[in-house]
Write a protein that holds these residues in place. Structure first.
Motif, short mmCIF file in Angstrom:
data_model
loop_
_atom_site.label_atom_id
_atom_site.label_comp_id
_atom_site.label_asym_id
_atom_site.label_seq_id
_atom_site.Cartn_x
_atom_site.Cartn_y
_atom_site.Cartn_z
N GLY A 157 4.10 -12.19 -8.04
CA GLY A 157 5.12 -13.23 -8.22
C GLY A 157 4.68 -14.29 -9.20
O GLY A 157 5.47 -14.74 -10.05
N GLU A 158 3.40 -14.68 -9.12
CA GLU A 158 2.87 -15.68 -10.05
C GLU A 158 2.84 -15.12 -11.48
O GLU A 158 3.12 -15.85 -12.45
N ALA A 159 2.52 -13.84 -11.61
CA ALA A 159 2.49 -13.23 -12.93
C ALA A 159 3.88 -13.21 -13.56
O ALA A 159 4.05 -13.51 -14.75
N TRP A 160 4.88 -12.86 -12.75
CA TRP A 160 6.25 -12.85 -13.27
C TRP A 160 6.71 -14.25 -13.67
O TRP A 160 7.43 -14.41 -14.68
N ALA A 161 6.30 -15.24 -12.91
CA ALA A 161 6.68 -16.62 -13.23
C ALA A 161 6.14 -17.04 -14.59
O ALA A 161 6.78 -17.80 -15.33
N LYS A 162 4.94 -16.54 -14.94
CA LYS A 162 4.37 -16.84 -16.25
C LYS A 162 5.03 -16.00 -17.34
O LYS A 162 5.32 -16.48 -18.44
#
Length: 341
Positions: A191-196
């Motif tokens: 989820g954090e990767a997608w947010a970036k």
């Protein structure tokens, strides 16, 4: 009975048999095999027309295609149509959707020997048969992007002004492939990767065709596609302008499959097509029309361009069951991340 009458009756019997034989032949010629597939397969440059022509020569039948935007859409449409679907063959799902497709109980076992087919990981199934495969990759324009990402981490954390076009995991098998690729590498931090990564995403398209079209029109310097995509440009356009970025973590693989529906009225013809699909005639069409790797023997060696492609050192592939159990939750995670301001 006079000999004259006997001759007349004999001739009538022969004529009747001829009519029956002709009618049976005509009926056979009118058999239609309806294949549901994705739009790029039946596009002007795709394999659809060549596959249909080659198979029709062997079956005395007619092939009719029904196209939808992408592979995930195939399963969605089939679920909506249920047992009333007109599909005899569904071609264009992939291994990520196999468990979910089988759960619909709309498919029948093929009953064919597929031991001679070769795919990374050795996929084998009693209902679905592979027909090609390819690794997902970020394709970039060498004229506009001089330093492409060398890993998924570099893609996620790179220059936000260098955009990428991706596909929607809810409708597209490449989009789902990227979702699983990110999950394979990042795990609980996906989820954090997608947010970036969302800051680098120019747009999300329903299917592969729209995404690749935007890329080749110059709308973005990168697109999610396959390691095999540059072969098209090398063979068909005689250019090495578009290349695949080799990622240090490895690449997620797509194995495309086809299956016959349980309620097909053409079970024998459907099995005949699936057998044809694994043979050299069909397999020889795939590399330079669908631009994927064949799973069976071809009549001729692959074009030289295929020897210049990125060869992933590590392959990611989740089991169909793991994907089926988590797909909704992982898509929800993707949606939440992509919708954040």
């Amino acid at each position: 009975m006079s000999s004259t009458l006997q001759k007349i009756l004999s001739r009538l019997a022969i004529a009747g048999a001829t009519v029956v034989a002709f009618s049976a032949s005509a009926a056979a010629a009118e058999e239609t095999l309806t294949i549901y597939t994705y739009e790029s397969f039946i596009s002007e440059w795709g394999p659809g027309a060549k596959v249909a022509a080659a198979f029709e020569k062997t079956c005395g039948c007619k092939v009719e295609y029904v196209g939808v935007a992408d592979g995930v859409e195939l399963l969605t449409r089939l679920k909506l149509e249920g047992e009333g679907s007109k599909a005899d063959i569904v071609l264009g799902l992939d291994t990520n959707l196999v468990a979910e497709a089988k759960a619909t109980e709309l498919f029948a076992p093929h009953g064919l020997d597929t031991a001679g087919l070769k795919v990374p990981g050795g996929f084998s199934d009693d209902t679905f048969i592979p027909y090609d495969y390819g690794h997902f990759a970020v394709i970039y324009d060498t004229e506009t992007l001089k330093n492409p990402p060398k890993s998924l981490k570099e893609l996620v954390e790179g220059d936000a002004s260098q955009k990428i076009v991706i596909e929607d995991p809810r409708t597209s098998t490449p989009g789902l492939g990227l979702l699983l690729w990110v999950k394979s590498v990042y795990g609980d931090k996906a989820g954090e990767a997608w947010a970036k990564l969302k800051d680098r995403v120019l747009t999300v398209t329903p299917g592969w065709s729209e995404a690749y079209g935007l890329f080749t029109k110059g709308e973005a310097p990168m697109v999610l596609s396959y390691t095999t995509s540059p072969a098209y440009h090398m063979v068909a356009e005689n250019t090495e302008r578009y290349q695949a970025a080799s990622f240090a973590e490895g690449h997620y693989i797509q194995i495309e499959v086809a299956g016959m529906t349980k309620n097909t009225g053409e079970a024998e013809l459907s099995r005949k097509f699936l057998t044809f699909m694994t043979g050299p005639e069909f397999q020889s069409i795939i590399p330079t029309t669908n631009w994927m790797m064949p799973v069976g023997a071809t009549k001729e060696p692959l074009p030289e361009a295929f020897g210049k492609l990125v060869d992933p050192q590590k392959t990611f592939l989740m089991s169909p069951e793991e994907v089926a159990a988590n797909r909704k939750a992982w898509i929800d995670e993707w949606l939440a991340a992509m919708s954040k301001n």
